[in-house]
Motif scaffolding. Structure first.
Motif, PDB file in Angstrom:
ATOM      1  N   ALA A   1       6.972  -6.765   2.362  1.00  0.00           N
ATOM      2  CA  ALA A   1       7.279  -6.795   0.917  1.00  0.00           C
ATOM      3  C   ALA A   1       8.652  -6.193   0.642  1.00  0.00           C
ATOM      4  O   ALA A   1       9.334  -6.597  -0.297  1.00  0.00           O
ATOM      5  CB  ALA A   1       6.207  -6.042   0.138  1.00  0.00           C
TER       6      ALA A   1
ATOM      7  N   PRO B   1      13.491 -12.128  -8.972  1.00  0.00           N
ATOM      8  CA  PRO B   1      12.396 -13.028  -9.333  1.00  0.00           C
ATOM      9  C   PRO B   1      11.039 -12.428  -9.003  1.00  0.00           C
ATOM     10  O   PRO B   1      10.952 -11.455  -8.250  1.00  0.00           O
ATOM     11  CB  PRO B   1      12.662 -14.269  -8.474  1.00  0.00           C
ATOM     12  CG  PRO B   1      13.514 -13.808  -7.356  1.00  0.00           C
ATOM     13  CD  PRO B   1      14.283 -12.628  -7.852  1.00  0.00           C
ATOM     14  N   SER B   2      10.003 -13.020  -9.560  1.00  0.00           N
ATOM     15  CA  SER B   2       8.643 -12.561  -9.330  1.00  0.00           C
ATOM     16  C   SER B   2       8.355 -12.503  -7.825  1.00  0.00           C
ATOM     17  O   SER B   2       8.692 -13.417  -7.094  1.00  0.00           O
ATOM     18  CB  SER B   2       7.698 -13.542 -10.029  1.00  0.00           C
ATOM     19  OG  SER B   2       6.402 -13.084  -9.912  1.00  0.00           O
ATOM     20  N   GLY B   3       7.753 -11.401  -7.407  1.00  0.00           N
ATOM     21  CA  GLY B   3       7.342 -11.283  -6.011  1.00  0.00           C
ATOM     22  C   GLY B   3       8.407 -10.739  -5.074  1.00  0.00           C
ATOM     23  O   GLY B   3       8.182 -10.646  -3.867  1.00  0.00           O
ATOM     24  N   CYS B   4       9.569 -10.349  -5.600  1.00  0.00           N
ATOM     25  CA  CYS B   4      10.649  -9.896  -4.707  1.00  0.00           C
ATOM     26  C   CYS B   4      10.468  -8.447  -4.255  1.00  0.00           C
ATOM     27  O   CYS B   4      11.202  -7.965  -3.402  1.00  0.00           O
ATOM     28  CB  CYS B   4      12.015 -10.084  -5.363  1.00  0.00           C
ATOM     29  SG  CYS B   4      12.329  -8.911  -6.695  1.00  0.00           S
ATOM     30  N   GLY B   5       9.526  -7.732  -4.845  1.00  0.00           N
ATOM     31  CA  GLY B   5       9.248  -6.368  -4.387  1.00  0.00           C
ATOM     32  C   GLY B   5       9.640  -5.264  -5.356  1.00  0.00           C
ATOM     33  O   GLY B   5       9.553  -4.089  -5.009  1.00  0.00           O
ATOM     34  N   LYS B   6      10.000  -5.622  -6.585  1.00  0.00           N
ATOM     35  CA  LYS B   6      10.458  -4.616  -7.552  1.00  0.00           C
ATOM     36  C   LYS B   6       9.367  -3.593  -7.862  1.00  0.00           C
ATOM     37  O   LYS B   6       9.594  -2.384  -7.787  1.00  0.00           O
ATOM     38  CB  LYS B   6      10.868  -5.286  -8.881  1.00  0.00           C
ATOM     39  CG  LYS B   6      11.836  -6.419  -8.753  1.00  0.00           C
ATOM     40  CD  LYS B   6      12.145  -7.066 -10.093  1.00  0.00           C
ATOM     41  CE  LYS B   6      10.974  -7.743 -10.786  1.00  0.00           C
ATOM     42  NZ  LYS B   6      10.570  -9.051 -10.232  1.00  0.00           N
ATOM     43  N   THR B   7       8.184  -4.108  -8.210  1.00  0.00           N
ATOM     44  CA  THR B   7       7.089  -3.209  -8.590  1.00  0.00           C
ATOM     45  C   THR B   7       6.670  -2.350  -7.403  1.00  0.00           C
ATOM     46  O   THR B   7       6.377  -1.159  -7.555  1.00  0.00           O
ATOM     47  CB  THR B   7       5.894  -4.018  -9.129  1.00  0.00           C
ATOM     48  OG1 THR B   7       6.354  -4.761 -10.252  1.00  0.00           O
ATOM     49  CG2 THR B   7       4.759  -3.127  -9.560  1.00  0.00           C
ATOM     50  N   THR B   8       6.647  -2.947  -6.216  1.00  0.00           N
ATOM     51  CA  THR B   8       6.281  -2.193  -5.015  1.00  0.00           C
ATOM     52  C   THR B   8       7.233  -1.013  -4.839  1.00  0.00           C
ATOM     53  O   THR B   8       6.805   0.116  -4.557  1.00  0.00           O
ATOM     54  CB  THR B   8       6.345  -3.124  -3.782  1.00  0.00           C
ATOM     55  OG1 THR B   8       5.477  -4.233  -4.009  1.00  0.00           O
ATOM     56  CG2 THR B   8       5.938  -2.406  -2.520  1.00  0.00           C
TER      57      THR B   8
ATOM     58  N   PHE C   1       2.758  -9.036   6.169  1.00  0.00           N
ATOM     59  CA  PHE C   1       3.715  -9.419   5.133  1.00  0.00           C
ATOM     60  C   PHE C   1       4.707  -8.284   4.855  1.00  0.00           C
ATOM     61  O   PHE C   1       4.311  -7.143   4.632  1.00  0.00           O
ATOM     62  CB  PHE C   1       2.944  -9.781   3.855  1.00  0.00           C
ATOM     63  CG  PHE C   1       3.835 -10.189   2.731  1.00  0.00           C
ATOM     64  CD1 PHE C   1       4.463 -11.431   2.747  1.00  0.00           C
ATOM     65  CD2 PHE C   1       4.070  -9.338   1.666  1.00  0.00           C
ATOM     66  CE1 PHE C   1       5.306 -11.807   1.713  1.00  0.00           C
ATOM     67  CE2 PHE C   1       4.909  -9.703   0.622  1.00  0.00           C
ATOM     68  CZ  PHE C   1       5.519 -10.951   0.655  1.00  0.00           C
TER      69      PHE C   1
ATOM     70  N   PHE D   1       2.552  -5.128   3.989  1.00  0.00           N
ATOM     71  CA  PHE D   1       1.125  -5.276   3.680  1.00  0.00           C
ATOM     72  C   PHE D   1       0.577  -6.150   4.798  1.00  0.00           C
ATOM     73  O   PHE D   1       0.766  -7.366   4.776  1.00  0.00           O
ATOM     74  CB  PHE D   1       0.913  -5.956   2.325  1.00  0.00           C
ATOM     75  CG  PHE D   1       1.375  -5.129   1.146  1.00  0.00           C
ATOM     76  CD1 PHE D   1       0.660  -4.012   0.738  1.00  0.00           C
ATOM     77  CD2 PHE D   1       2.527  -5.473   0.448  1.00  0.00           C
ATOM     78  CE1 PHE D   1       1.076  -3.257  -0.362  1.00  0.00           C
ATOM     79  CE2 PHE D   1       2.945  -4.717  -0.644  1.00  0.00           C
ATOM     80  CZ  PHE D   1       2.221  -3.604  -1.042  1.00  0.00           C
TER      81      PHE D   1
ATOM     82  N   GLU E   1       8.852  -3.526 -16.492  1.00  0.00           N
ATOM     83  CA  GLU E   1       8.851  -4.642 -17.451  1.00  0.00           C
ATOM     84  C   GLU E   1       8.263  -4.232 -18.791  1.00  0.00           C
ATOM     85  O   GLU E   1       7.347  -4.885 -19.303  1.00  0.00           O
ATOM     86  CB  GLU E   1       8.048  -5.819 -16.871  1.00  0.00           C
ATOM     87  CG  GLU E   1       8.507  -6.200 -15.484  1.00  0.00           C
ATOM     88  CD  GLU E   1       8.756  -7.676 -15.296  1.00  0.00           C
ATOM     89  OE1 GLU E   1       8.800  -8.406 -16.297  1.00  0.00           O
ATOM     90  OE2 GLU E   1       8.942  -8.084 -14.154  1.00  0.00           O
TER      91      GLU E   1
HETATM   92  P1  ATP Z   1       6.569  -9.420 -10.446  1.00  0.00           P
HETATM   93  O1  ATP Z   1       7.830  -9.528 -11.214  1.00  0.00           O
HETATM   94  O2  ATP Z   1       5.788 -10.699 -10.400  1.00  0.00           O
HETATM   95  O3  ATP Z   1       5.724  -8.229 -10.816  1.00  0.00           O
HETATM   96  P2  ATP Z   1       7.588  -7.992  -8.127  1.00  0.00           P
HETATM   97  O4  ATP Z   1       8.975  -8.272  -7.730  1.00  0.00           O
HETATM   98  O5  ATP Z   1       7.332  -6.755  -8.877  1.00  0.00           O
HETATM   99  O6  ATP Z   1       7.003  -9.239  -8.889  1.00  0.00           O
HETATM  100  P3  ATP Z   1       5.739  -6.943  -6.205  1.00  0.00           P
HETATM  101  O7  ATP Z   1       4.603  -6.734  -7.144  1.00  0.00           O
HETATM  102  O8  ATP Z   1       6.494  -5.758  -5.777  1.00  0.00           O
HETATM  103  O9  ATP Z   1       6.732  -8.028  -6.797  1.00  0.00           O
HETATM  104  O10 ATP Z   1       5.186  -7.713  -4.922  1.00  0.00           O
HETATM  105  C1  ATP Z   1       5.996  -8.032  -3.824  1.00  0.00           C
HETATM  106  C2  ATP Z   1       5.201  -8.840  -2.827  1.00  0.00           C
HETATM  107  O11 ATP Z   1       4.241  -8.002  -2.178  1.00  0.00           O
HETATM  108  C3  ATP Z   1       4.432  -9.994  -3.447  1.00  0.00           C
HETATM  109  O12 ATP Z   1       4.540 -11.129  -2.603  1.00  0.00           O
HETATM  110  C4  ATP Z   1       3.019  -9.489  -3.519  1.00  0.00           C
HETATM  111  O13 ATP Z   1       2.093 -10.545  -3.393  1.00  0.00           O
HETATM  112  C5  ATP Z   1       2.951  -8.560  -2.330  1.00  0.00           C
HETATM  113  N1  ATP Z   1       1.997  -7.441  -2.551  1.00  0.00           N
HETATM  114  C6  ATP Z   1       2.074  -6.499  -3.505  1.00  0.00           C
HETATM  115  N2  ATP Z   1       1.044  -5.626  -3.428  1.00  0.00           N
HETATM  116  C7  ATP Z   1       0.278  -6.039  -2.385  1.00  0.00           C
HETATM  117  C8  ATP Z   1      -0.923  -5.567  -1.788  1.00  0.00           C
HETATM  118  N3  ATP Z   1      -1.537  -4.470  -2.230  1.00  0.00           N
HETATM  119  N4  ATP Z   1      -1.405  -6.250  -0.728  1.00  0.00           N
HETATM  120  C9  ATP Z   1      -0.769  -7.347  -0.252  1.00  0.00           C
HETATM  121  N5  ATP Z   1       0.368  -7.842  -0.766  1.00  0.00           N
HETATM  122  C10 ATP Z   1       0.893  -7.206  -1.815  1.00  0.00           C
END
Ligand code: ATP
Length: 360
Positions: free
Chosen positions: A21, A40-47, A19, A16, A162
């Protein structure tokens, strides 16, 4: 069962702006597997999940489904469905209508839809609630509707982001075994996202542990817990004692390492280790034994600093002589011994093969 992987990720990255991800993520999910992305939160799972579903594009790398690259397929053309954290049910539709709606869009015949909806309602045990709208249902019931709706079109892969996080602890635990049963009965490949390690350990066939956009380890729950491959995994999954140590001598996969100010300890090496190399010793608290008298096996002397009663077991913190503190888990039993008073002199021994020397 199809031997071609259901999902295959080949060097997938997502940026992104500046950054990163996800960085060069590669792994395969087998057909019929309950596979969990844990981190953990923010590690990229949802992405990662969003890219498999097709809601987001990859920056580089390829994603295949049953051997076919799907990068250019829009979400609705992929044989994949998603269950979201907030369920996203249609508020004005009944349970039946919610489940049948996607089938209408897909052009299923009326009678086929009715049969399938009935079938799904039975599968998630919502027979009494078919005519209610979502606001007339409890959180757990809404979750079942979301699951039934997502599984109705017979997707090959179900992505679950989740899905249990909005439920209370008791319901979450019940839903764990229901989800596992549903997966087994339907044969759908489940890709489940969570940051809850207990959830991951209790349901998954395999788990990918992620941190900062990278996969740290992939394995069965037992492998991940008993044989973590690095410090992050050892620390993130369950509780562990992490002790700084230096390898003294190495023989195959066993090594002797020195704990500064404490003494020598035998451990299993993870990866290649050479004498003199610094690392971290990881020992699960339940693999340590406490005795008042010095055991025959090698042990470390210390004294009790604190005991916390946690129901099924107690956590005892031991201050080693001149060394760090370690935590020991002791199972409580009905005929239970009294807790060791603070200050008691004890000896700490480790079970065979339970200490692992980690180098990163
Ligand atoms: P959670 O458990 O909190 O949902 P996650 O592991 O699913 O966390 P992601 O949602 O995949 O994390 O996000 C991974 C990283 O990418 C985070 O640091 C988030 O801020 C960043 N990110 C996600 N989407 C975007 C976007 N559209 N633009 C910029 N950064 C993004």
């Amino acid at each position: 069962m199809d031997m071609t992987p259901a999902v295959s990720l080949n060097s997938v990255s997502k940026h992104f702006g500046d950054f990163v991800a996800l960085e060069e993520v590669s792994f395969e999910i087998a057909d019929n597997e309950f596979f969990t992305l844990l981190g953990p939160s923010g590690c990229g799972k949802t992405t990662l999940l969003r890219m498999i579903a097709g809601f987001d594009s990859t920056t580089s790398g390829a994603i295949s489904l049953y051997g076919e690259e799907i990068g250019s397929l829009p979400p609705h053309k992929r044989p994949i469905n998603t269950v979201f954290q907030n369920y996203a049910l249609f508020p004005h539709m009944t349970v039946s209508e919610n489940i049948g709606f996607a089938l209408q869009l897909l052009g299923w015949k009326r009678s086929e839809i009715a049969d399938r909806v009935q079938n799904m309602i039975e599968m998630v045990r919502l027979e009494e609630f078919a005519a209610r709208t979502p606001s007339q249902l409890s959180g757990g019931q809404q979750q079942r509707v979301a699951l039934a709706r997502a599984m109705a079109p017979r997707p090959k892969v179900l992505l679950l982001d989740e899905p249990l996080s909005a439920l209370d602890l008791k319901l979450r635990q019940e839903m764990r075994s229901e989800l596992k049963t549903l997966q087994r009965e339907t044969g759908i490949t489940f890709t489940f996202v969570t940051h809850d390690q207990e959830e991951a350990l209790s349901m998954s066939d395999r788990i990918a542990v992620m941190s900062a956009g990278k996969v740290q380890q992939i394995g069965t729950p037992r492998e991940i817990y008993e044989a973590p491959s690095n410090r992050f995994v050892a620390d993130f999954i369950g509780e562990t004692n992490l002790l700084e140590a230096t390898a003294v001598s190495v023989e195959g996969s066993t090594l002797t390492c020195a704990l500064p100010g404490v003494g020598d300890w035998t451990a299993l090496s993870v990866g290649a280790v050479t004498a003199g190399q610094k690392g971290t010793l990881s020992i699960r608290p339940e693999h340590l034994r406490l005795t008042r008298t010095k055991p025959k096996a090698s042990s470390l002397a210390g004294k009790v600093l604190d005991t916390i009663y946690i129901g099924t077991d107690s956590q005892v913190t031991i201050e080693l002589e001149q060394g760090p503190t370690v935590r020991v888990r002791q199972q409580n039993s009905q005929s239970g011994k009294d807790p060791l008073p603070v200050g008691t002199a004890v000896h700490v021994a480790v079970e065979r093969d339970a200490a692992r020397f980690l180098t990163d």
